[in-house]
Design a protein around this motif. Structure first.
Motif, mmCIF file in Angstrom:
data_model
loop_
_atom_site.group_PDB
_atom_site.id
_atom_site.type_symbol
_atom_site.label_atom_id
_atom_site.label_comp_id
_atom_site.label_asym_id
_atom_site.label_seq_id
_atom_site.Cartn_x
_atom_site.Cartn_y
_atom_site.Cartn_z
ATOM 1 N N LYS A 373 0.829 -1.206 0.000
ATOM 2 C CA LYS A 373 0.000 0.000 0.000
ATOM 3 C C LYS A 373 0.867 1.261 0.000
ATOM 4 O O LYS A 373 0.525 2.262 -0.653
ATOM 5 C CB LYS A 373 -0.957 -0.013 1.185
ATOM 6 C CG LYS A 373 -2.069 -1.058 1.043
ATOM 7 C CD LYS A 373 -3.188 -0.869 2.050
ATOM 8 C CE LYS A 373 -2.782 -1.319 3.433
ATOM 9 N NZ LYS A 373 -3.928 -1.258 4.380
ATOM 10 N N ALA A 374 1.980 1.220 0.738
ATOM 11 C CA ALA A 374 2.904 2.355 0.711
ATOM 12 C C ALA A 374 3.456 2.549 -0.702
ATOM 13 O O ALA A 374 3.595 3.688 -1.183
ATOM 14 C CB ALA A 374 4.052 2.127 1.698
ATOM 15 N N ALA A 375 3.752 1.447 -1.383
ATOM 16 C CA ALA A 375 4.245 1.516 -2.759
ATOM 17 C C ALA A 375 3.185 2.097 -3.688
ATOM 18 O O ALA A 375 3.494 2.879 -4.602
ATOM 19 C CB ALA A 375 4.661 0.125 -3.238
ATOM 20 N N VAL A 376 1.919 1.749 -3.465
ATOM 21 C CA VAL A 376 0.819 2.304 -4.268
ATOM 22 C C VAL A 376 0.744 3.810 -4.074
ATOM 23 O O VAL A 376 0.579 4.571 -5.041
ATOM 24 C CB VAL A 376 -0.525 1.646 -3.892
ATOM 25 C CG1 VAL A 376 -1.699 2.413 -4.497
ATOM 26 C CG2 VAL A 376 -0.566 0.197 -4.346
ATOM 27 N N LEU A 377 0.858 4.267 -2.831
ATOM 28 C CA LEU A 377 0.784 5.702 -2.548
ATOM 29 C C LEU A 377 1.926 6.460 -3.217
ATOM 30 O O LEU A 377 1.719 7.524 -3.816
ATOM 31 C CB LEU A 377 0.805 5.938 -1.040
ATOM 32 C CG LEU A 377 -0.381 5.380 -0.241
ATOM 33 C CD1 LEU A 377 -0.186 5.631 1.250
ATOM 34 C CD2 LEU A 377 -1.684 6.012 -0.706
ATOM 35 N N VAL A 378 3.135 5.914 -3.132
ATOM 36 C CA VAL A 378 4.294 6.563 -3.753
ATOM 37 C C VAL A 378 4.140 6.591 -5.271
ATOM 38 O O VAL A 378 4.349 7.622 -5.917
ATOM 39 C CB VAL A 378 5.598 5.833 -3.350
ATOM 40 C CG1 VAL A 378 6.768 6.328 -4.201
ATOM 41 C CG2 VAL A 378 5.892 6.038 -1.875
ATOM 42 N N ALA A 379 3.768 5.452 -5.844
ATOM 43 C CA ALA A 379 3.612 5.376 -7.299
ATOM 44 C C ALA A 379 2.527 6.327 -7.789
ATOM 45 O O ALA A 379 2.695 7.008 -8.819
ATOM 46 C CB ALA A 379 3.284 3.940 -7.715
ATOM 47 N N SER A 380 1.425 6.399 -7.071
ATOM 48 C CA SER A 380 0.327 7.280 -7.466
ATOM 49 C C SER A 380 0.743 8.742 -7.388
ATOM 50 O O SER A 380 0.376 9.554 -8.260
ATOM 51 C CB SER A 380 -0.897 7.032 -6.575
ATOM 52 O OG SER A 380 -1.378 5.711 -6.733
ATOM 53 N N ALA A 381 1.526 9.080 -6.364
ATOM 54 C CA ALA A 381 2.012 10.454 -6.239
ATOM 55 C C ALA A 381 2.964 10.803 -7.384
ATOM 56 O O ALA A 381 2.863 11.882 -7.982
ATOM 57 C CB ALA A 381 2.714 10.635 -4.892
ATOM 58 N N VAL A 382 3.873 9.894 -7.702
ATOM 59 C CA VAL A 382 4.825 10.124 -8.800
ATOM 60 C C VAL A 382 4.087 10.269 -10.131
ATOM 61 O O VAL A 382 4.351 11.188 -10.915
ATOM 62 C CB VAL A 382 5.852 8.973 -8.874
ATOM 63 C CG1 VAL A 382 6.698 9.080 -10.139
ATOM 64 C CG2 VAL A 382 6.744 8.976 -7.641
ATOM 65 N N ALA A 383 3.152 9.350 -10.394
ATOM 66 C CA ALA A 383 2.392 9.398 -11.645
ATOM 67 C C ALA A 383 1.578 10.689 -11.744
ATOM 68 O O ALA A 383 1.486 11.294 -12.817
ATOM 69 C CB ALA A 383 1.472 8.184 -11.749
ATOM 70 N N SER A 384 0.995 11.123 -10.619
ATOM 71 C CA SER A 384 0.210 12.362 -10.612
ATOM 72 C C SER A 384 1.065 13.567 -10.955
ATOM 73 O O SER A 384 0.678 14.414 -11.772
ATOM 74 C CB SER A 384 -0.435 12.573 -9.237
ATOM 75 O OG SER A 384 -1.359 11.570 -8.943
ATOM 76 N N LEU A 385 2.241 13.661 -10.344
ATOM 77 C CA LEU A 385 3.122 14.810 -10.580
ATOM 78 C C LEU A 385 3.647 14.820 -12.015
ATOM 79 O O LEU A 385 3.691 15.874 -12.662
ATOM 80 C CB LEU A 385 4.288 14.785 -9.581
ATOM 81 C CG LEU A 385 3.908 15.016 -8.116
ATOM 82 C CD1 LEU A 385 5.112 14.796 -7.203
ATOM 83 C CD2 LEU A 385 3.344 16.418 -7.924
ATOM 84 N N LEU A 386 4.048 13.660 -12.514
ATOM 85 C CA LEU A 386 4.540 13.578 -13.891
ATOM 86 C C LEU A 386 3.429 13.923 -14.882
ATOM 87 O O LEU A 386 3.644 14.670 -15.849
ATOM 88 C CB LEU A 386 5.091 12.176 -14.177
ATOM 89 C CG LEU A 386 6.388 11.792 -13.459
ATOM 90 C CD1 LEU A 386 6.738 10.331 -13.750
ATOM 91 C CD2 LEU A 386 7.533 12.703 -13.893
ATOM 92 N N ALA A 387 2.243 13.369 -14.632
ATOM 93 C CA ALA A 387 1.105 13.639 -15.522
ATOM 94 C C ALA A 387 0.743 15.122 -15.491
ATOM 95 O O ALA A 387 0.450 15.721 -16.540
ATOM 96 C CB ALA A 387 -0.098 12.793 -15.111
ATOM 97 N N ALA A 388 0.757 15.728 -14.302
ATOM 98 C CA ALA A 388 0.426 17.147 -14.183
ATOM 99 C C ALA A 388 1.397 17.998 -14.996
ATOM 100 O O ALA A 388 0.984 18.929 -15.709
ATOM 101 C CB ALA A 388 0.447 17.563 -12.717
ATOM 102 N N ALA A 389 2.680 17.681 -14.903
ATOM 103 C CA ALA A 389 3.687 18.436 -15.658
ATOM 104 C C ALA A 389 3.461 18.292 -17.167
ATOM 105 O O ALA A 389 3.522 19.275 -17.923
ATOM 106 C CB ALA A 389 5.082 17.954 -15.285
#
Length: 401
Positions: A373-389
């Motif tokens: 679950k911690a890995a899901v949270l980190v991955a989702s945060a990374v994907a969100s930031l990259l997608a936003a950029a």
């Protein structure tokens, strides 16, 4: 999920509904983010013991296996509402929406399939040889549409409308795949009698829909009874929500202002986005974040499988399979959607969150579940930031054209 353009129905009302739903999803995504932050802060504070005690407190009668913990009630009960709304959306799209047009549905359907298969294969490859590999591969197959829509609405205002339609159509198929995985893989025991009762109650729901019965006092107890029967059968209880959504009538009669499907979406979507999903996040996202956990996220093969599967696998799966399908003339790209736009939208697929957390909870136990679950949270945060950029960059490019 959201209202999408329908064939030959690009009316001001349809556009208004689409905008309304995007605004709701944006708010829902922010509430979900806040609930996640509260969960992480609470679980890692001196009051972390209280968090665990509340989450693990059992409520409910032993009859029909309803003595569930608070966390399980959020996971099995409240998320059933989320999946009911997902079922309504799926039914509406299949009958009168984008997925009812085979030509329009091919590309997002193929993209969703690639976005599920490739992350699973990558996760399995990264974790290969690890005894947990057989349990973790399903975690990165899901996309969290609430977060994905929130990021798209906040950072992709200049994107063409076809980008939104593509993402939303893809999300419907993605949800269906996740539902099938949950139903098939996480049914450990099976009670044929309870399942038979569930089928009979679902048939009654369909019959009442067919006869145009609209009484809330009848449908609410019936829906609860279906949920209890499905839960008692051993099939994951959220499947009850999907099934009822798919059995709801979509087409409006002449004397109706709106169909039961649309009416229920309007009424229940705010409860789903504003209560059900955030409450699930509150009791699912409270994972320990310390030096040991952060260290494991960088070298533990199971954790890396989840992170790489979501961030890299989703991007490759959605973009690669879409472009391949277009090249092989199996599908056509929307005229105003470029390859770079597709790349930016595909990055949003790596926002796993809600359903990925649910699958992690179902497939793993104890510390392994917490780490996944911690890995899901980190991955989702990374994907969100990259997608936003990427979305901000593409939005500016479109506005400059």
């Amino acid at each position: 999920m959201s209202h999408r353009r329908r064939r030959n129905t690009h009316t001001p009302k349809a556009v208004a509904e689409f905008a309304r739903f995007l605004r709701t999803e944006t708010v829902g995504g922010l509430i979900l983010l806040a609930a996640t932050a509260v969960a992480l802060l609470w679980a890692n504070s001196p009051a972390g013991g209280i968090y665990q005690a509340v989450r693990d407190t059992e409520i409910g009668p032993h009859l029909l296996h309803l003595n569930l913990s608070v966390g399980d009630w959020a996971k099995d009960g409240l998320l059933a509402l989320f999946f009911f709304v997902a079922g309504l959306e799926l039914k509406r799209e299949l009958v009168i929406g984008e997925l009812s047009n085979v030509k329009a549905a091919v590309l997002p359907a193929i993209a969703a399939l690639g976005g599920m298969v490739v992350p699973a294969v990558i996760a399995l490859s990264v974790a290969w040889g690890d005894p947990r590999a057989g349990d973790v591969w399903a975690v990165p197959v899901a996309t969290d549409i609430a977060f994905a829509l929130g990021v798209l609405a906040l950072t992709g205002s200049g994107m063409p409308n076809s980008a939104r339609v593509f993402l939303l159509s893809l999300a419907v198929v993605d949800d269906l795949g996740a539902i099938l995985i949950i139903a098939v893989l996480f049914t450990s025991t099976f009670d044929l009698i309870a399942f038979g009762v569930a089928l009979l109650l679902m048939a009654l729901y369909w019959y009442l829909q067919k006869k145009r019965v609209t009484s809330t006092w009848l449908y609410v107890p019936l829906a609860v009874a279906v949920w209890v029967a499905v839960h008692s059968s051993g099939v994951h209880a959220t499947v009850a929500g999907v099934a009822l959504g798919l059995l709801t009538r979509v087409k409006r009669d002449p004397f109706e202002k709106e169909s039961p499907c649309l009416r229920l979406e309007h009424r229940l979507q705010p409860w789903s986005a504003g209560l059900a999903v955030p409450m699930f996040a509150l009791f699912a996202a409270g994972v320990p974040v310390n030096a040991e956990t952060l260290s494991k996220l960088t070298h533990d093969r199971m954790a890396l499988a989840v992170i790489i599967g979501l961030v890299v696998g989703k991007l490759i799966g959605i973009t690669g399979v879409s472009l391949l399908a277009v090249k092989l003339k199996l599908a056509v790209m929307p005229p105003d959607l470029g390859k770079r736009d597709l790349f930016a939208v595909s990055m949003l697929g790596g926002v796993g969150f809600t359903v990925s957390l649910l699958i992690a909870d179902l497939s793993l136990d104890g510390e392994n579940a917490e780490l996944a679950k911690a890995a899901v949270l980190v991955a989702s945060a990374v994907a969100s930031l990259l997608a936003a950029a990427l979305l901000i960059k593409r939005s500016k490019a479109h506005q400059d054209d």
